[in-house]
Write a protein that holds these residues in place. Structure first.
Motif, PDB file in Angstrom:
ATOM      1  N   ARG A  14       0.853  -1.184   0.000  1.00 20.23           N
ATOM      2  CA  ARG A  14       0.000   0.000   0.000  1.00 20.23           C
ATOM      3  C   ARG A  14       0.896   1.243   0.000  1.00 20.23           C
ATOM      4  NH1 ARG A  14      -5.266   1.355   2.558  1.00 20.23           N
ATOM      5  NH2 ARG A  14      -5.275   3.630   2.634  1.00 20.23           N
ATOM      6  N   VAL A  15       0.548   2.198  -0.850  1.00 17.47           N
ATOM      7  CA  VAL A  15       1.275   3.458  -0.922  1.00 17.47           C
ATOM      8  C   VAL A  15       0.276   4.567  -0.619  1.00 17.47           C
ATOM      9  CG1 VAL A  15       2.686   4.977  -2.361  1.00 17.47           C
ATOM     10  CG2 VAL A  15       2.795   2.491  -2.700  1.00 17.47           C
ATOM     11  N   ASP A  16       0.583   5.381   0.371  1.00 15.71           N
ATOM     12  CA  ASP A  16      -0.311   6.467   0.755  1.00 15.71           C
ATOM     13  C   ASP A  16      -0.097   7.669  -0.156  1.00 15.71           C
ATOM     14  OD1 ASP A  16      -1.594   5.096   2.828  1.00 15.71           O
ATOM     15  OD2 ASP A  16       0.061   5.513   4.193  1.00 15.71           O
ATOM     16  N   ALA A  17      -0.470   7.491  -1.410  1.00 10.72           N
ATOM     17  CA  ALA A  17      -0.345   8.539  -2.420  1.00 10.72           C
ATOM     18  C   ALA A  17      -1.346   8.226  -3.532  1.00 10.72           C
ATOM     19  CB  ALA A  17       1.072   8.586  -2.981  1.00 10.72           C
ATOM     20  N   ARG A  21       0.873   9.653  -8.801  1.00 14.24           N
ATOM     21  CA  ARG A  21       2.226   9.717  -8.204  1.00 14.24           C
ATOM     22  C   ARG A  21       2.860   8.330  -8.140  1.00 14.24           C
ATOM     23  NH1 ARG A  21       2.941  14.485  -4.016  1.00 14.24           N
ATOM     24  NH2 ARG A  21       1.523  15.972  -4.976  1.00 14.24           N
ATOM     25  N   VAL A  22       2.057   7.339  -7.815  1.00 14.19           N
ATOM     26  CA  VAL A  22       2.572   5.967  -7.756  1.00 14.19           C
ATOM     27  C   VAL A  22       2.953   5.499  -9.158  1.00 14.19           C
ATOM     28  CG1 VAL A  22       2.085   3.594  -7.066  1.00 14.19           C
ATOM     29  CG2 VAL A  22       1.204   5.498  -5.689  1.00 14.19           C
ATOM     30  N   TRP A  23       2.140   5.849 -10.133  1.00 15.65           N
ATOM     31  CA  TRP A  23       2.430   5.494 -11.525  1.00 15.65           C
ATOM     32  C   TRP A  23       3.785   6.079 -11.958  1.00 15.65           C
ATOM     33  CZ3 TRP A  23       1.338   2.143 -15.106  1.00 15.65           C
ATOM     34  CH2 TRP A  23       1.691   2.399 -16.421  1.00 15.65           C
ATOM     35  N   ALA A  24       4.017   7.333 -11.622  1.00 17.67           N
ATOM     36  CA  ALA A  24       5.287   7.973 -11.973  1.00 17.67           C
ATOM     37  C   ALA A  24       6.461   7.245 -11.306  1.00 17.67           C
ATOM     38  CB  ALA A  24       5.263   9.450 -11.587  1.00 17.67           C
ATOM     39  N   ALA A  25       6.286   6.868 -10.043  1.00 11.54           N
ATOM     40  CA  ALA A  25       7.343   6.131  -9.336  1.00 11.54           C
ATOM     41  C   ALA A  25       7.567   4.758  -9.963  1.00 11.54           C
ATOM     42  CB  ALA A  25       6.987   5.989  -7.860  1.00 11.54           C
ATOM     43  N   LEU A  26       6.490   4.095 -10.358  1.00 14.30           N
ATOM     44  CA  LEU A  26       6.593   2.782 -11.007  1.00 14.30           C
ATOM     45  C   LEU A  26       7.335   2.908 -12.336  1.00 14.30           C
ATOM     46  CD1 LEU A  26       5.972  -0.218 -11.306  1.00 14.30           C
ATOM     47  CD2 LEU A  26       3.671   0.413 -12.091  1.00 14.30           C
ATOM     48  N   THR A  90      -3.020   3.976  -2.869  1.00 13.88           N
ATOM     49  CA  THR A  90      -2.914   3.082  -4.021  1.00 13.88           C
ATOM     50  C   THR A  90      -2.281   1.762  -3.590  1.00 13.88           C
ATOM     51  OG1 THR A  90      -2.579   5.026  -5.439  1.00 13.88           O
ATOM     52  CG2 THR A  90      -1.974   2.891  -6.372  1.00 13.88           C
ATOM     53  N   LEU A  91      -2.796   0.680  -4.120  1.00 15.29           N
ATOM     54  CA  LEU A  91      -2.179  -0.631  -3.926  1.00 15.29           C
ATOM     55  C   LEU A  91      -1.351  -0.952  -5.163  1.00 15.29           C
ATOM     56  CD1 LEU A  91      -5.184  -2.672  -2.483  1.00 15.29           C
ATOM     57  CD2 LEU A  91      -3.287  -1.638  -1.221  1.00 15.29           C
ATOM     58  N   VAL A  92      -0.130  -1.399  -4.938  1.00 12.05           N
ATOM     59  CA  VAL A  92       0.728  -1.862  -6.028  1.00 12.05           C
ATOM     60  C   VAL A  92       0.810  -3.374  -5.904  1.00 12.05           C
ATOM     61  CG1 VAL A  92       2.974  -1.697  -7.164  1.00 12.05           C
ATOM     62  CG2 VAL A  92       2.083   0.266  -5.873  1.00 12.05           C
ATOM     63  N   ARG A 130       7.414   2.132  -3.499  1.00  7.46           N
ATOM     64  CA  ARG A 130       6.771   2.940  -2.458  1.00  7.46           C
ATOM     65  C   ARG A 130       7.706   4.069  -1.995  1.00  7.46           C
ATOM     66  NH1 ARG A 130       4.697  -0.280   2.490  1.00  7.46           N
ATOM     67  NH2 ARG A 130       6.930  -0.592   2.729  1.00  7.46           N
ATOM     68  N   ALA A 131       8.962   3.748  -1.778  1.00 10.08           N
ATOM     69  CA  ALA A 131       9.923   4.759  -1.324  1.00 10.08           C
ATOM     70  C   ALA A 131      10.144   5.846  -2.376  1.00 10.08           C
ATOM     71  CB  ALA A 131      11.263   4.097  -0.975  1.00 10.08           C
ATOM     72  N   GLY A 132       9.966   5.514  -3.643  1.00 17.18           N
ATOM     73  CA  GLY A 132      10.149   6.487  -4.709  1.00 17.18           C
ATOM     74  C   GLY A 132       8.924   7.324  -5.026  1.00 17.18           C
ATOM     75  N   THR A 133       7.840   7.114  -4.271  1.00 21.54           N
ATOM     76  CA  THR A 133       6.605   7.870  -4.494  1.00 21.54           C
ATOM     77  C   THR A 133       6.583   9.077  -3.581  1.00 21.54           C
ATOM     78  OG1 THR A 133       5.414   5.826  -5.056  1.00 21.54           O
ATOM     79  CG2 THR A 133       4.090   7.761  -4.506  1.00 21.54           C
TER      80      THR A 133
END
Length: 139
Positions: A14-17, A21-26, A90-92, A130-133
């Motif tokens: 789980r990413v609290d974003a 934003r998670v897509w960009a980090a992915l 968001t869930l990854v 997650r850390a990159g988000t």
């Protein structure tokens, strides 16, 4: 194509974003993974195709990135999928599929799957995403 390969497992973080934003980090993580794989000396031994170990097979904006590859002992697919988390965020999901043909493939499967090395590596990937988000500003 995931249908062609046996399902291995799924891991979720789980990413609290928000999803964008998670897509960009992915995307950043995937690009770095494809670049770093080309310098990995272990990959020379495995003889991967493509050379980086993975190639992007599918990318659906803010939903899914599928990576595929193969080497001497395995054919594989790693699918990252983004879904909305209950209550926000968001869930990854990371779903793995792979075939390990022949006696050498079975030995490799025992080494990678049987020792849970695959679990460690997949969870490392998810934590890195997650850390990159970037977090949302408070308030």
């Amino acid at each position: 194509m995931a249908d062609e390969l046996p399902y291995i497992d799924e891991h979720v973080v789980r990413v609290d974003a928000p999803r964008d934003r998670v897509w960009a980090a992915l995307q950043r993580y995937t690009a770095a993974l494809l670049r770093s794989g080309e310098r990995n000396p272990l990959l020379v031994l495995l003889g991967p195709q493509p050379r980086a170990g993975f190639a992007v097979a599918e990318s659906i904006e803010q939903r899914r990135i599928s990576l595929v590859g193969r080497h001497r002992f395995s054919r594989y697919r790693l699918v990252f999928e983004l879904t909305d988390a209950p209550g926000g965020g968001t869930l990854v999901h990371a779903r793995s599929y792979a075939a390990f043909p022949g006696i050498h493939g079975r030995a490799y499967r025992a080494l990678v799957i049987g020792t849970r090395l695959h679990v460690v590596a997949t969870n490392y990937m998810l934590r890195a995403i997650r850390a990159g988000t970037p977090a949302l500003p408070p308030g």
